[in-house]
Design a protein around this motif. Sequence first.
Motif, PDB file in Angstrom:
ATOM      1  N   ASP A 290     -10.993   3.561   8.678  1.00 43.53           N
ATOM      2  CA  ASP A 290     -10.902   4.658   9.654  1.00 43.53           C
ATOM      3  C   ASP A 290     -12.174   4.751  10.492  1.00 43.53           C
ATOM      4  O   ASP A 290     -12.115   4.997  11.715  1.00 43.53           O
TER       5      ASP A 290
ATOM      6  N   GLU B 182       0.853  -1.178   0.000  1.00 42.03           N
ATOM      7  CA  GLU B 182       0.000   0.000   0.000  1.00 42.03           C
ATOM      8  C   GLU B 182       0.894   1.235   0.000  1.00 42.03           C
ATOM      9  O   GLU B 182       1.942   1.265   0.653  1.00 42.03           O
TER      10      GLU B 182
ATOM     11  N   LYS C 235     -10.093   2.731   2.837  1.00 39.60           N
ATOM     12  CA  LYS C 235      -9.407   3.424   3.925  1.00 39.60           C
ATOM     13  C   LYS C 235     -10.392   4.198   4.795  1.00 39.60           C
ATOM     14  O   LYS C 235     -10.261   4.228   6.031  1.00 39.60           O
TER      15      LYS C 235
END
Length: 277
Positions: free
Chosen positions: A258, A214, A254
């Motif tokens: 989160d 990543e 993502k």
Amino acid sequence: MNILIVEDDMGLAELIKDIVEECGFKSASAQTAGEALKWLEENTLDLMILDYSLPDMSAKEFITVLQNREQSIPPFIVSTGQGDEHIAVEMMKLGAKDYLAKNRYFLEILPEVLKRVSKEIKNENNLKQAEEILRLSNLRNLAMISNISDVIGIIGGDGLMKYKSPNIEKWFGWQPQDLIGSDGFANVHPDDLERIQKDFFTLRENDNSSITAELRYKSKDGSFKPIELTATNLMNDPIIEGVLLNYHDITERKHAEDAIRYSEEKFKKTFTTSPDS
């Protein structure tokens, strides 16, 4: 093969017709360029045996008429009683497969010429078909690549970008030509650069090995997007000759990660500060 004999001498045309059919080909005849032009409008053929001097025009004028009409010009052999080297060169420049003088050897050598030219035409047609199949295959592959989420790229052993799939514009704003020939690491976020370069150099030392990583990749507007990248060392593959990359935007993933992390931290915080705990 279908062969059109364009010859105003009817006796000679019959002799040519006999040879054509003895060679296993089909034939049709026209005595003038006008008849031949009309025949071509209504039929398809593989080869013409074209007399240079016809009653209504020369073979050069006949070919010029086809060119001006933007009409397909079939392969052709020119025959002439003049035996002029200048004419021979002129007709070969116009695309003639061969040029035969109508001398005493004309009918003797015609069968061999027909067999040779027919073989050339067959080979040319096979090549055209193969090229067309390849062209369509490339278009189909480009269309497929343009509609997938993964961008495909190839980095050479020198670290320069060799290929970027067209769909990079959709996901990151770049045109492939913006990047091909440039530093393959130029759009990697500075904080990720050392790690990714280290992975690349390690990968380069091991044939057919792969890594997944990543990192943050710069879009054309200057923003960085998180991506997941898979790289495979195909340096020894004669088609790829480099490190094959495929990567995609993982911004939504993502955000979801989160959000989960935030919820977990909030839950832990609430649990540890609860009076009942």
